[in-house]
Design a protein around this motif. Structure first.
Motif, PDB file in Angstrom:
ATOM      1  N   VAL A  37       0.812  -1.111   0.069  1.00 52.71           N
ATOM      2  CA  VAL A  37       0.143   0.114   0.048  1.00 52.71           C
ATOM      3  C   VAL A  37       0.980   1.136   0.007  1.00 52.71           C
ATOM      4  O   VAL A  37       0.636   2.069  -0.858  1.00 52.71           O
ATOM      5  CB  VAL A  37      -0.924  -0.034   1.169  1.00 52.71           C
ATOM      6  N   VAL A 103      -7.128   0.976  -0.177  1.00 59.58           N
ATOM      7  CA  VAL A 103      -7.649  -0.083   0.161  1.00 59.58           C
ATOM      8  C   VAL A 103      -6.727  -1.182   0.705  1.00 59.58           C
ATOM      9  O   VAL A 103      -5.668  -1.380   0.094  1.00 59.58           O
ATOM     10  CB  VAL A 103      -8.605  -0.917  -0.928  1.00 59.58           C
ATOM     11  N   ARG A 109      -9.274  -5.966  -5.336  1.00 63.50           N
ATOM     12  CA  ARG A 109     -10.067  -6.522  -6.509  1.00 63.50           C
ATOM     13  C   ARG A 109     -11.316  -7.061  -6.168  1.00 63.50           C
ATOM     14  O   ARG A 109     -11.834  -8.176  -6.699  1.00 63.50           O
ATOM     15  CB  ARG A 109      -9.077  -7.640  -6.937  1.00 63.50           C
ATOM     16  N   GLN A 110     -11.988  -6.496  -5.534  1.00 66.52           N
ATOM     17  CA  GLN A 110     -13.420  -7.013  -5.194  1.00 66.52           C
ATOM     18  C   GLN A 110     -14.529  -5.640  -5.530  1.00 66.52           C
ATOM     19  O   GLN A 110     -15.585  -5.796  -4.991  1.00 66.52           O
ATOM     20  CB  GLN A 110     -13.525  -7.418  -3.757  1.00 66.52           C
ATOM     21  N   VAL A 136      -4.189  11.809  -9.173  1.00 69.37           N
ATOM     22  CA  VAL A 136      -3.053  11.141  -9.721  1.00 69.37           C
ATOM     23  C   VAL A 136      -2.716  10.031  -9.458  1.00 69.37           C
ATOM     24  O   VAL A 136      -2.946   9.578  -8.415  1.00 69.37           O
ATOM     25  CB  VAL A 136      -1.952  12.311  -9.468  1.00 69.37           C
ATOM     26  N   HIS A 137      -2.086   9.293 -10.185  1.00 66.54           N
ATOM     27  CA  HIS A 137      -1.321   8.030  -9.729  1.00 66.54           C
ATOM     28  C   HIS A 137       0.051   7.843 -10.233  1.00 66.54           C
ATOM     29  O   HIS A 137       0.380   8.535 -11.352  1.00 66.54           O
ATOM     30  CB  HIS A 137      -2.189   6.660 -10.103  1.00 66.54           C
ATOM     31  N   GLU A 142      -1.648   0.162 -12.352  1.00 62.51           N
ATOM     32  CA  GLU A 142      -2.821  -0.061 -13.102  1.00 62.51           C
ATOM     33  C   GLU A 142      -3.998   0.059 -12.561  1.00 62.51           C
ATOM     34  O   GLU A 142      -5.170   0.425 -12.973  1.00 62.51           O
ATOM     35  CB  GLU A 142      -2.559  -1.520 -13.756  1.00 62.51           C
ATOM     36  N   VAL A 147      -9.262   2.464 -11.809  1.00 62.02           N
ATOM     37  CA  VAL A 147     -10.480   3.270 -10.996  1.00 62.02           C
ATOM     38  C   VAL A 147     -10.977   4.239 -11.379  1.00 62.02           C
ATOM     39  O   VAL A 147     -11.848   4.660 -11.646  1.00 62.02           O
ATOM     40  CB  VAL A 147      -9.922   3.149  -9.437  1.00 62.02           C
ATOM     41  N   LYS A 150     -12.698   4.040 -14.558  1.00 61.14           N
ATOM     42  CA  LYS A 150     -14.233   3.534 -14.162  1.00 61.14           C
ATOM     43  C   LYS A 150     -15.053   4.548 -13.761  1.00 61.14           C
ATOM     44  O   LYS A 150     -16.121   4.527 -13.812  1.00 61.14           O
ATOM     45  CB  LYS A 150     -14.133   2.238 -13.330  1.00 61.14           C
TER      46      LYS A 150
HETATM   47  C1  LIG Z   1      -5.659   1.279  -6.071  1.00 63.76           C
HETATM   48  C2  LIG Z   1      -6.458   0.360  -5.237  1.00 63.76           C
HETATM   49  C3  LIG Z   1      -7.190   1.455  -4.090  1.00 63.76           C
HETATM   50  C4  LIG Z   1      -7.676  -0.474  -5.990  1.00 63.76           C
HETATM   51  O1  LIG Z   1      -8.837  -0.813  -4.841  1.00 63.76           O
HETATM   52  P1  LIG Z   1      -9.580  -2.231  -5.241  1.00 63.76           P
HETATM   53  O2  LIG Z   1     -10.543  -2.135  -4.457  1.00 63.76           O
HETATM   54  O3  LIG Z   1      -8.614  -3.396  -5.652  1.00 63.76           O
HETATM   55  O4  LIG Z   1     -10.119  -1.541  -6.718  1.00 63.76           O
HETATM   56  P2  LIG Z   1     -11.323  -2.213  -7.481  1.00 63.76           P
HETATM   57  O5  LIG Z   1     -11.564  -3.510  -6.803  1.00 63.76           O
HETATM   58  O6  LIG Z   1     -12.540  -1.341  -7.400  1.00 63.76           O
HETATM   59  O7  LIG Z   1     -10.722  -2.365  -8.910  1.00 63.76           O
HETATM   60  C5  LIG Z   1     -10.941  -1.376  -9.873  1.00 63.76           C
HETATM   61  C6  LIG Z   1     -10.377  -1.988 -11.306  1.00 63.76           C
HETATM   62  O8  LIG Z   1      -9.060  -2.236 -11.146  1.00 63.76           O
HETATM   63  C7  LIG Z   1      -8.670  -3.582 -11.535  1.00 63.76           C
HETATM   64  N1  LIG Z   1      -7.537  -3.763 -10.728  1.00 63.76           N
HETATM   65  C8  LIG Z   1      -7.440  -4.129  -9.319  1.00 63.76           C
HETATM   66  N2  LIG Z   1      -6.263  -4.277  -9.243  1.00 63.76           N
HETATM   67  C9  LIG Z   1      -5.285  -4.277 -10.275  1.00 63.76           C
HETATM   68  C10 LIG Z   1      -4.258  -4.414 -10.587  1.00 63.76           C
HETATM   69  N3  LIG Z   1      -3.154  -4.748  -9.476  1.00 63.76           N
HETATM   70  N4  LIG Z   1      -3.778  -4.591 -11.781  1.00 63.76           N
HETATM   71  C11 LIG Z   1      -4.630  -4.271 -12.776  1.00 63.76           C
HETATM   72  N5  LIG Z   1      -5.888  -3.989 -12.600  1.00 63.76           N
HETATM   73  C12 LIG Z   1      -6.334  -4.000 -11.402  1.00 63.76           C
HETATM   74  C13 LIG Z   1      -9.867  -4.401 -11.164  1.00 63.76           C
HETATM   75  O9  LIG Z   1      -9.965  -5.546 -11.831  1.00 63.76           O
HETATM   76  C14 LIG Z   1     -10.967  -3.504 -11.371  1.00 63.76           C
HETATM   77  O10 LIG Z   1     -11.300  -3.418 -12.817  1.00 63.76           O
HETATM   78  P3  LIG Z   1     -12.358  -3.941 -13.714  1.00 63.76           P
HETATM   79  O11 LIG Z   1     -13.827  -3.719 -13.052  1.00 63.76           O
HETATM   80  O12 LIG Z   1     -12.427  -3.855 -15.115  1.00 63.76           O
HETATM   81  O13 LIG Z   1     -12.104  -5.738 -13.108  1.00 63.76           O
HETATM   82  C15 LIG Z   1      -5.847  -0.619  -4.409  1.00 63.76           C
HETATM   83  O14 LIG Z   1      -4.844  -1.408  -5.349  1.00 63.76           O
HETATM   84  C16 LIG Z   1      -4.600   0.015  -3.399  1.00 63.76           C
HETATM   85  O15 LIG Z   1      -5.128   0.368  -2.385  1.00 63.76           O
HETATM   86  N6  LIG Z   1      -3.447   0.178  -3.710  1.00 63.76           N
HETATM   87  C17 LIG Z   1      -2.611   0.552  -3.210  1.00 63.76           C
HETATM   88  C18 LIG Z   1      -2.473   2.128  -2.618  1.00 63.76           C
HETATM   89  C19 LIG Z   1      -2.673   2.800  -3.934  1.00 63.76           C
HETATM   90  O16 LIG Z   1      -2.167   2.874  -4.724  1.00 63.76           O
HETATM   91  N7  LIG Z   1      -3.591   4.052  -3.751  1.00 63.76           N
HETATM   92  C20 LIG Z   1      -3.917   4.668  -4.913  1.00 63.76           C
HETATM   93  C21 LIG Z   1      -2.904   5.860  -5.071  1.00 63.76           C
HETATM   94  S1  LIG Z   1      -3.236   6.958  -6.609  1.00 63.76           S
END
Ligand SMILES: CC(C)(COP(=O)(O)OP(=O)(O)OC[C@H]1O[C@@H](n2cnc3c(N)ncnc32)[C@H](O)[C@@H]1OP(=O)(O)O)[C@@H](O)C(=O)NCCC(=O)NCCS
Length: 184
Positions: A37, A103, A109-110, A136-137, A142, A147, A150
């Motif tokens: 994270v 998250v 991925r839920q 920004v990311h 990815e 997100v 979407k």
């Molecule tokens: C970014 C983050 C918040 C996404 O949370 P999440 O609850 O897993 O996201 P969702 O389940 O709503 O997924 C959204 C989309 O991303 C896709 N996705 C999720 N993880 C992925 C991954 N590792 N690689 C590619 N796509 C991914 C999902 O499949 C979904 O797409 P779909 O509906 O077309 O299948 C989470 O990965 C996270 O906390 N990462 C670390 C902290 C971070 O990077 N925060 C954002 C800073 S900009």
């Protein structure tokens, strides 16, 4: 921007987005303390302690009252589990907000982030009456880019080697969404 006197609890099909409480600090520490994270976020220190979580949560009321920022705990309706955090940094002068979120790894991925973010975007446009949202990311994150897309956000540019993270220069990918583009 419309001022909110009480904390805006938001509800979705599976989630309740509520204010963070000091008692959430151990859960925040456990989830945000994960290297996965911290690795793709700009402002989360690593390692991360419970007292850092307490200090951060303790700053929220004042920042909200000043209209600077709002943070929601993303909790699961079914069992109250804390899944992550989503927030808006607000720039009142320009009626603009910056969306940020994380998250916990066990909950990835839920669809939780997308579900929470949709509710926050609705709140930002309908209740706060913002004109524009940005997010920004890090290049290569990815999941976060997905997100943003979407949510209907448009990629507006890349700030090349904009930040230094753990000794590496990283590109920031910038997204934006205007109120008139938002599809609800
Ligand atoms: C970014 C983050 C918040 C996404 O949370 P999440 O609850 O897993 O996201 P969702 O389940 O709503 O997924 C959204 C989309 O991303 C896709 N996705 C999720 N993880 C992925 C991954 N590792 N690689 C590619 N796509 C991914 C999902 O499949 C979904 O797409 P779909 O509906 O077309 O299948 C989470 O990965 C996270 O906390 N990462 C670390 C902290 C971070 O990077 N925060 C954002 C800073 S900009």
């Amino acid at each position: 921007m419309a001022k909110q006197d009480t904390f805006p609890v938001l509800e979705t099909e599976r989630l309740v987005l509520r204010a963070l409480r000091l008692s959430d600090a151990p859960d925040v520490q456990r989830l945000v303390g994960a290297r996965e994270v911290a690795a793709t976020t700009l402002t989360i220190p690593h390692p991360y302690t419970t007292s850092m979580a307490e200090e951060w949560i303790g700053s929220h009321d004042e920042r909200r009252e000043r209209g600077e920022a709002l943070h929601w705990a993303i909790t699961r309706k079914q069992d109250g589990a804390l899944l992550g955090v989503i927030g808006l940094e607000l720039t009142d002068k320009h009626r603009r907000g910056e969306l940020g979120y994380w998250v916990g790894v066990p909950y990835w991925r839920q669809g939780y982030c997308t579900e929470a973010a949709r509710a926050v975007v609705r709140y930002a446009f309908e209740t706060l009456e913002l004109a524009r949202l940005v997010a920004v990311h890090f290049a290569g994150n990815e999941a976060s880019g997905r997100v943003m897309r979407k949510l209907g956000m448009t990629q507006e540019g890349v700030l090349r080697k904009h930040v230094l993270k753990w000794g590496q220069r990283i590109d920031l990918v910038c997204y934006g969404l205007l109120r008139e583009e938002w599809q609800g």
